[in-house]
Every structure is written in structure tokens, then in C-alpha cells.
Design a protein around this motif. Sequence first.
Motif, mmCIF file in Angstrom:
data_model
loop_
_atom_site.group_PDB
_atom_site.id
_atom_site.type_symbol
_atom_site.label_atom_id
_atom_site.label_comp_id
_atom_site.label_asym_id
_atom_site.label_seq_id
_atom_site.Cartn_x
_atom_site.Cartn_y
_atom_site.Cartn_z
ATOM 1 N N GLU A 43 -63.822 17.663 3.909
ATOM 2 C CA GLU A 43 -62.791 17.513 4.933
ATOM 3 C C GLU A 43 -61.419 17.279 4.315
ATOM 4 O O GLU A 43 -60.392 17.671 4.890
ATOM 5 C CB GLU A 43 -63.140 16.364 5.882
ATOM 6 C CG GLU A 43 -64.384 16.581 6.719
ATOM 7 C CD GLU A 43 -65.662 16.154 5.998
ATOM 8 O OE1 GLU A 43 -66.707 16.100 6.652
ATOM 9 O OE2 GLU A 43 -65.590 15.882 4.781
ATOM 10 N N PHE A 44 -61.380 16.640 3.168
ATOM 11 C CA PHE A 44 -60.117 16.408 2.473
ATOM 12 C C PHE A 44 -59.485 17.742 2.072
ATOM 13 O O PHE A 44 -58.275 17.939 2.200
ATOM 14 C CB PHE A 44 -60.347 15.540 1.242
ATOM 15 C CG PHE A 44 -59.095 15.131 0.514
ATOM 16 C CD1 PHE A 44 -58.403 13.991 0.874
ATOM 17 C CD2 PHE A 44 -58.606 15.897 -0.542
ATOM 18 C CE1 PHE A 44 -57.246 13.615 0.206
ATOM 19 C CE2 PHE A 44 -57.450 15.535 -1.213
ATOM 20 C CZ PHE A 44 -56.770 14.383 -0.833
ATOM 21 N N LEU A 45 -60.320 18.658 1.617
ATOM 22 C CA LEU A 45 -59.825 19.980 1.222
ATOM 23 C C LEU A 45 -59.304 20.747 2.434
ATOM 24 O O LEU A 45 -58.353 21.526 2.317
ATOM 25 C CB LEU A 45 -60.933 20.753 0.518
ATOM 26 C CG LEU A 45 -61.498 20.098 -0.758
ATOM 27 C CD1 LEU A 45 -62.595 20.960 -1.353
ATOM 28 C CD2 LEU A 45 -60.401 19.844 -1.778
ATOM 29 N N GLU A 46 -59.913 20.522 3.587
ATOM 30 C CA GLU A 46 -59.410 21.138 4.821
ATOM 31 C C GLU A 46 -58.024 20.599 5.156
ATOM 32 O O GLU A 46 -57.147 21.343 5.611
ATOM 33 C CB GLU A 46 -60.386 20.873 5.961
ATOM 34 C CG GLU A 46 -61.741 21.556 5.789
ATOM 35 C CD GLU A 46 -62.735 21.149 6.857
ATOM 36 O OE1 GLU A 46 -62.340 20.400 7.794
ATOM 37 O OE2 GLU A 46 -63.908 21.563 6.769
ATOM 38 N N MET A 47 -57.824 19.303 4.927
ATOM 39 C CA MET A 47 -56.513 18.704 5.157
ATOM 40 C C MET A 47 -55.476 19.314 4.225
ATOM 41 O O MET A 47 -54.332 19.576 4.626
ATOM 42 C CB MET A 47 -56.570 17.182 4.954
ATOM 43 C CG MET A 47 -55.266 16.461 5.264
ATOM 44 S SD MET A 47 -55.429 14.650 5.155
ATOM 45 C CE MET A 47 -55.587 14.435 3.365
ATOM 46 N N LEU A 48 -55.868 19.596 2.989
ATOM 47 C CA LEU A 48 -54.947 20.222 2.042
ATOM 48 C C LEU A 48 -54.529 21.609 2.507
ATOM 49 O O LEU A 48 -53.379 22.014 2.305
ATOM 50 C CB LEU A 48 -55.582 20.304 0.647
ATOM 51 C CG LEU A 48 -55.887 18.982 -0.065
ATOM 52 C CD1 LEU A 48 -56.274 19.260 -1.516
ATOM 53 C CD2 LEU A 48 -54.720 18.021 -0.002
ATOM 54 N N GLU A 49 -55.442 22.340 3.127
ATOM 55 C CA GLU A 49 -55.095 23.655 3.646
ATOM 56 C C GLU A 49 -54.012 23.556 4.710
ATOM 57 O O GLU A 49 -53.094 24.388 4.753
ATOM 58 C CB GLU A 49 -56.346 24.326 4.223
ATOM 59 C CG GLU A 49 -57.374 24.737 3.174
ATOM 60 C CD GLU A 49 -58.593 25.390 3.790
ATOM 61 O OE1 GLU A 49 -58.619 25.557 5.028
ATOM 62 O OE2 GLU A 49 -59.522 25.742 3.041
ATOM 63 N N GLU A 50 -54.098 22.533 5.553
ATOM 64 C CA GLU A 50 -53.071 22.337 6.572
ATOM 65 C C GLU A 50 -51.732 21.969 5.932
ATOM 66 O O GLU A 50 -50.675 22.454 6.358
ATOM 67 C CB GLU A 50 -53.507 21.256 7.560
ATOM 68 C CG GLU A 50 -54.627 21.676 8.492
ATOM 69 C CD GLU A 50 -54.755 20.764 9.694
ATOM 70 O OE1 GLU A 50 -53.744 20.123 10.072
ATOM 71 O OE2 GLU A 50 -55.868 20.677 10.251
ATOM 72 N N LEU A 51 -51.770 21.125 4.919
ATOM 73 C CA LEU A 51 -50.539 20.742 4.224
ATOM 74 C C LEU A 51 -49.890 21.962 3.575
ATOM 75 O O LEU A 51 -48.665 22.137 3.639
ATOM 76 C CB LEU A 51 -50.843 19.680 3.160
ATOM 77 C CG LEU A 51 -51.261 18.301 3.664
ATOM 78 C CD1 LEU A 51 -51.707 17.420 2.500
ATOM 79 C CD2 LEU A 51 -50.119 17.626 4.419
ATOM 80 N N GLU A 52 -50.694 22.793 2.963
ATOM 81 C CA GLU A 52 -50.175 23.995 2.311
ATOM 82 C C GLU A 52 -49.510 24.914 3.330
ATOM 83 O O GLU A 52 -48.451 25.497 3.069
ATOM 84 C CB GLU A 52 -51.324 24.723 1.608
ATOM 85 C CG GLU A 52 -50.898 25.882 0.743
ATOM 86 C CD GLU A 52 -52.062 26.507 0.007
ATOM 87 O OE1 GLU A 52 -51.833 27.510 -0.697
ATOM 88 O OE2 GLU A 52 -53.198 26.003 0.131
#
Length: 214
Positions: A43-52
Motif C-alpha cells: 500500500e505504501f508503494l501505491e501511495m508513492l504512485e499517487e505522489l508521483e
Amino acid sequence: MFSDPDREHLDDVSKHGGRVRSFRHERGNWASFVYVAFHPREEFLEMLEELESVARKHGVVLTKMEDFHISLSQTVVLRHHWINPFVQALRDRLCSVRRFLCVADQLKVYVNNEKTRTFLGLEVVTGQQQLQEVVSEVDKSLQEFNLETFYQNPSFHVSLFWCVGEVTNSLLGDCLLELQKVVDEFEDSDVLTRFYADEISCKCGNKVMSIPLC
């Protein structure tokens, strides 16, 4: 090759996405640094996708870090025959340190010493005192080998993304506010941005040695 942003040796920048290394590689020398590893959930990596995605809307193209960690030293050069004694010195100094909680949920922009790379990271808000105590012991080990110690008053953080050049102004202001909103409002972000520091790692070249905390 290291993902650590602060010191890298000089070579063909085309092989490293345009990144510039700051010290030359020599046979028998091993670029090394000490850190706490952060192993993110899916889920943390999913959050990074949104930040990107948000950063891209503001005209900033970010590259996700290959791994995630909190640096506890600068990158230094160890001679091959120093590696085992240095790691043993770390073990001796850290053997009585207890594991501790880290919470890193405040986005902050960082630039490396050479101003060749800009980073977006999550600053540690819980666990700073314990990290500083560990750094104090790491510094003592570095001094035994006449190596450069860590920064004064460091901002402990987990780097998430990097980009070539000094683009601080593009990430600050409305962009950073919107990025922070993503973190604050992401489902279970309070869980995703906390972890226990239960071991200290030292990476020398491509070899990682871990020192468990008690």
C-alpha cells in the motif's frame, strides 16, 4: 552502486540517469554507509504512485528510489581490509541499543551537497532522539578509522524519489502542500509510515551486513 544520495564516485553519468558521482572508484576501496532499512508495504508503494502523479501535474518528473532507508552516515570509502574491523566496531558499540519506533510522515525536499540531485523524502518525526544516539556511536566508529562523521543536526528521513538537478522551487509551495495532503489522507497512512528500527545495516559495495538491536 548505491542509492544513497550524498556521495557517489565519478563515472559515466549516462549509466546512472544523469546522476553525477563525487569520488572516483579505486580498486580495493569500497563505498560504504550505515543506515536503517525501511521495508514498505504494498500500500505504501501505491501511495508513492499517487505522489508521483501529483508531482508530474506540477511539471516535476520524479524517479522512485530503488530502496528505502534512513541514512546514519555519509557514504565513506573503506579499504577492503578495514571492512570487518569497522563492522565489528559497530557491533561492539551497538550491542546494547534497544529497538525503537520510527514514524516518518512529513514530506520534505532535500538537495545533495553537489546540488546535482533533488530528493523528496519523509522526515522522521518520532524516533529522532534514538537515531541521533545511534549516529553518535556510528560516528565514534568512523573516527577510529579517520573517516568523515555524519552531518551536524541531521534531518533524518526516508528518501522516496529523486530527480536530476536542483529543482527545489518546483517542489515547494502548492506542490508540496498537495503532496503532503496525499500522505495525510491516504488510507492507513498512519500505519504505512511507521516501522520499528530493529537492526542497523552497513553496506560495503554490494555486500550488506546487519547488526540486530536488542
